[in-house]
Scaffold this motif. Structure first.
Motif, PDB file in Angstrom:
ATOM      1  N   GLY A 116       0.796  -1.109  -0.004  1.00 16.58           N
ATOM      2  CA  GLY A 116       0.008  -0.039  -0.021  1.00 16.58           C
ATOM      3  C   GLY A 116       0.785   1.279   0.002  1.00 16.58           C
ATOM      4  O   GLY A 116       0.730   1.910   0.735  1.00 16.58           O
ATOM      5  N   THR A 117       1.826   1.249  -1.054  1.00 16.57           N
ATOM      6  CA  THR A 117       2.763   2.399  -0.968  1.00 16.57           C
ATOM      7  C   THR A 117       2.337   3.920  -0.996  1.00 16.57           C
ATOM      8  O   THR A 117       3.119   4.817  -0.892  1.00 16.57           O
ATOM      9  CB  THR A 117       3.813   2.063  -2.119  1.00 16.57           C
ATOM     10  OG1 THR A 117       5.028   2.804  -1.840  1.00 16.57           O
ATOM     11  CG2 THR A 117       3.210   2.237  -3.374  1.00 16.57           C
ATOM     12  N   ILE A 121       6.519   6.778  -0.035  1.00 20.88           N
ATOM     13  CA  ILE A 121       7.348   7.642   1.038  1.00 20.88           C
ATOM     14  C   ILE A 121       7.971   6.349   1.493  1.00 20.88           C
ATOM     15  O   ILE A 121       9.077   6.746   1.903  1.00 20.88           O
ATOM     16  CB  ILE A 121       6.605   8.256   1.833  1.00 20.88           C
ATOM     17  CG1 ILE A 121       5.325   7.842   2.575  1.00 20.88           C
ATOM     18  CG2 ILE A 121       6.176   9.668   1.457  1.00 20.88           C
ATOM     19  CD1 ILE A 121       4.826   8.368   3.692  1.00 20.88           C
ATOM     20  N   LEU A 122       7.441   5.222   2.106  1.00 16.54           N
ATOM     21  CA  LEU A 122       8.163   4.316   2.935  1.00 16.54           C
ATOM     22  C   LEU A 122       9.348   3.584   2.015  1.00 16.54           C
ATOM     23  O   LEU A 122      10.474   3.622   2.542  1.00 16.54           O
ATOM     24  CB  LEU A 122       7.118   3.215   3.330  1.00 16.54           C
ATOM     25  CG  LEU A 122       6.190   3.792   4.687  1.00 16.54           C
ATOM     26  CD1 LEU A 122       5.210   2.833   4.889  1.00 16.54           C
ATOM     27  CD2 LEU A 122       6.730   4.761   5.595  1.00 16.54           C
ATOM     28  N   ASP A 139       0.595  -1.381  -4.476  1.00 13.09           N
ATOM     29  CA  ASP A 139      -0.662  -0.784  -4.349  1.00 13.09           C
ATOM     30  C   ASP A 139      -1.674  -1.322  -5.325  1.00 13.09           C
ATOM     31  O   ASP A 139      -1.575  -1.542  -6.316  1.00 13.09           O
ATOM     32  CB  ASP A 139      -0.675   0.857  -4.489  1.00 13.09           C
ATOM     33  CG  ASP A 139      -1.406   1.801  -3.659  1.00 13.09           C
ATOM     34  OD1 ASP A 139      -1.224   2.390  -2.722  1.00 13.09           O
ATOM     35  OD2 ASP A 139      -2.549   1.727  -3.786  1.00 13.09           O
ATOM     36  N   ALA A 166      -1.283  -4.695  -6.962  1.00 17.85           N
ATOM     37  CA  ALA A 166      -1.853  -5.869  -6.439  1.00 17.85           C
ATOM     38  C   ALA A 166      -2.576  -5.445  -4.990  1.00 17.85           C
ATOM     39  O   ALA A 166      -2.481  -4.610  -4.666  1.00 17.85           O
ATOM     40  CB  ALA A 166      -0.395  -6.849  -5.976  1.00 17.85           C
ATOM     41  N   ASP A 167      -3.323  -6.511  -4.947  1.00 18.84           N
ATOM     42  CA  ASP A 167      -4.303  -6.515  -3.517  1.00 18.84           C
ATOM     43  C   ASP A 167      -3.249  -7.058  -2.610  1.00 18.84           C
ATOM     44  O   ASP A 167      -2.869  -8.182  -2.335  1.00 18.84           O
ATOM     45  CB  ASP A 167      -5.307  -7.546  -3.748  1.00 18.84           C
ATOM     46  CG  ASP A 167      -6.263  -7.555  -2.553  1.00 18.84           C
ATOM     47  OD1 ASP A 167      -5.994  -6.646  -1.764  1.00 18.84           O
ATOM     48  OD2 ASP A 167      -7.233  -8.211  -2.697  1.00 18.84           O
ATOM     49  N   PRO A 184      -4.746   1.177   5.191  1.00 22.39           N
ATOM     50  CA  PRO A 184      -5.952   2.206   5.771  1.00 22.39           C
ATOM     51  C   PRO A 184      -6.322   1.559   6.934  1.00 22.39           C
ATOM     52  O   PRO A 184      -6.528   0.331   6.753  1.00 22.39           O
ATOM     53  CB  PRO A 184      -7.015   2.178   4.390  1.00 22.39           C
ATOM     54  CG  PRO A 184      -6.616   0.645   3.731  1.00 22.39           C
ATOM     55  CD  PRO A 184      -5.150   0.584   3.948  1.00 22.39           C
TER      56      PRO A 184
HETATM   57  C1  LIG Z   1      -2.943   5.000   4.364  1.00 19.12           C
HETATM   58  S1  LIG Z   1      -2.444   5.023   2.674  1.00 19.12           S
HETATM   59  C2  LIG Z   1      -0.611   4.772   2.965  1.00 19.12           C
HETATM   60  C3  LIG Z   1       0.104   5.398   1.554  1.00 19.12           C
HETATM   61  C4  LIG Z   1       1.662   5.694   2.198  1.00 19.12           C
HETATM   62  N1  LIG Z   1       2.184   4.196   2.364  1.00 19.12           N
HETATM   63  C5  LIG Z   1       1.779   6.334   3.183  1.00 19.12           C
HETATM   64  O1  LIG Z   1       2.145   5.743   4.286  1.00 19.12           O
HETATM   65  O2  LIG Z   1       1.759   7.691   3.117  1.00 19.12           O
HETATM   66  C6  LIG Z   1      -2.894   3.405   2.218  1.00 19.12           C
HETATM   67  C7  LIG Z   1      -2.491   2.829   1.073  1.00 19.12           C
HETATM   68  O3  LIG Z   1      -2.897   1.730   0.629  1.00 19.12           O
HETATM   69  C8  LIG Z   1      -3.677   1.321  -0.759  1.00 19.12           C
HETATM   70  N2  LIG Z   1      -4.333   0.211  -0.724  1.00 19.12           N
HETATM   71  C9  LIG Z   1      -5.807   0.207  -0.028  1.00 19.12           C
HETATM   72  N3  LIG Z   1      -6.415  -0.996  -0.389  1.00 19.12           N
HETATM   73  C10 LIG Z   1      -5.326  -1.982  -0.819  1.00 19.12           C
HETATM   74  C11 LIG Z   1      -4.982  -3.228  -1.035  1.00 19.12           C
HETATM   75  N4  LIG Z   1      -6.089  -4.016  -1.151  1.00 19.12           N
HETATM   76  N5  LIG Z   1      -4.016  -3.624  -1.676  1.00 19.12           N
HETATM   77  C12 LIG Z   1      -2.912  -2.816  -1.899  1.00 19.12           C
HETATM   78  N6  LIG Z   1      -3.070  -1.324  -1.395  1.00 19.12           N
HETATM   79  C13 LIG Z   1      -4.236  -1.175  -1.017  1.00 19.12           C
HETATM   80  C14 LIG Z   1      -4.225   2.588  -0.830  1.00 19.12           C
HETATM   81  O4  LIG Z   1      -4.414   2.939  -2.298  1.00 19.12           O
HETATM   82  C15 LIG Z   1      -3.299   3.682  -0.280  1.00 19.12           C
HETATM   83  O5  LIG Z   1      -2.174   3.901  -0.955  1.00 19.12           O
END
Ligand SMILES: C[S@@+](CC[C@H](N)C(=O)[O-])C[C@H]1O[C@@H](n2cnc3c(N)ncnc32)[C@H](O)[C@@H]1O
Length: 282
Positions: A116-117, A121-122, A139, A166-167, A184
């Motif tokens: 979930g990049t 940033i990470l 993501d 990817a999920d 999230p």
């Molecule tokens: C809270 S944000 C964090 C983004 C970044 N890592 C940060 O810390 O600022 C969560 C990220 O998870 C992604 N995301 C949500 N559901 C997801 C899933 N099922 N698989 C992969 N990524 C997902 C969202 O699109 C979002 O970019």
């Protein structure tokens, strides 16, 4: 209009819209409109603000008064000392996520995975800090991956980072020394009470729905497969989720589960480790 007059007018408009830090925000926005460093604005009081800069400033003040965060207006955010591009498709990176970087940097890693990049940033920060490391970042959002790619290029780590739609970790093969994620985590009910600024973040970056823990369950289930023996998993959590996430990690068979605080001493990260085979036998 002078710089001092513009600052006073902007500050008054933001303060009357209920913005905390109205003076600081006005300074940042005027500096952006005039193309100067924010630190310089303070000594430019008598200087004139040209008509183009004044119009740009006025438009930005209107957006901020409508509770759009400054980072979204500027299209960039500082994180761990680096500038990251931020667009409407990604979460505006939060300063508290630097706690996850601090925890990760306690032990070096060569192969890392960021789930979930978002803006990247990470993964980008860790690869920039560890010049020998390589990484994979996933993501579900292809638009977010484009932003992460731009940030990886900006910070010279694109050649060491594979970005995958990817999920979570579906289709990703390990082993990794480190898996990080800031998924999230708001519960569905919490979405009703979020600040107006937070409404500018993409919904899928804020909440997985339900109790807010679904992403941790998916990540914990995949972690034993993804982690090298002795490898670490570190996730950001909401302040009240420490016990629940630690329980999910323990139930997934992870070891060394610990809940760590942020600088305000609220629970902010949960870390765990995959057993080394050697430990399993003793
Ligand atoms: C809270 S944000 C964090 C983004 C970044 N890592 C940060 O810390 O600022 C969560 C990220 O998870 C992604 N995301 C949500 N559901 C997801 C899933 N099922 N698989 C992969 N990524 C997902 C969202 O699109 C979002 O970019």
């Amino acid at each position: 209009m002078t710089v001092a007059e513009a600052l006073a007018a902007g500050r008054a408009r933001l303060a009357s819209a209920g913005i905390e830090g109205a003076a600081r925000d006005a300074r940042w926005l005027l500096a952006e409109a005039m193309g100067v460093a924010p630190e310089r604005i303070g000594v430019m009081g008598p200087d004139a603000v040209g008509p183009a800069a004044a119009a740009a400033y006025d438009a930005m003040i209107a957006r901020r008064a409508a509770r759009e965060p400054v980072a979204r207006i500027l299209g960039r955010r500082q994180f761990w000392g680096r500038d990251f591009r931020v667009t409407p498709e990604v979460l505006d990176p939060r300063p508290e996520t630097e706690c996850l970087i601090a925890a990760a940097l306690e032990e070096p890693a060569r192969r890392l995975l960021d789930l979930g990049t978002g803006s990247g940033i990470l993964a980008v920060t860790l690869l920039a800090e560890w010049p020998e490391a390589t990484g994979v970042a996933t993501d579900l959002s292809s638009a977010a991956l484009e932003v992460a790619r731009a940030n990886a290029e900006r910070h010279g780590v694109a050649g060491r980072l594979r970005l995958v739609q990817a999920d979570w970790a579906e289709g990703i093969e390990g082993p990794f020394d480190l898996v990080v994620s800031n998924p999230p985590y708001l519960a569905e009910a919490e979405l009703r009470d979020i600040a107006p600024e937070v409404r500018h973040d993409p919904g899928m970056a804020l909440s997985p729905g339900g109790d807010g823990l679904a992403a941790y369950r998916a990540i914990a289930a995949a972690a034993p497969r993804l982690l090298a023996p002795g490898g670490r998993l570190i996730v950001e959590i909401g302040a009240t989720q420490g016990r629940a996430v630690a329980g999910i990690f323990l139930a997934a068979g992870l070891d060394d589960v610990a809940v760590g605080p942020d600088l305000d001493v609220r629970d902010r990260v949960v870390s765990a480790r995959r057993f080394r085979e050697r430990q399993r036998l003793t």
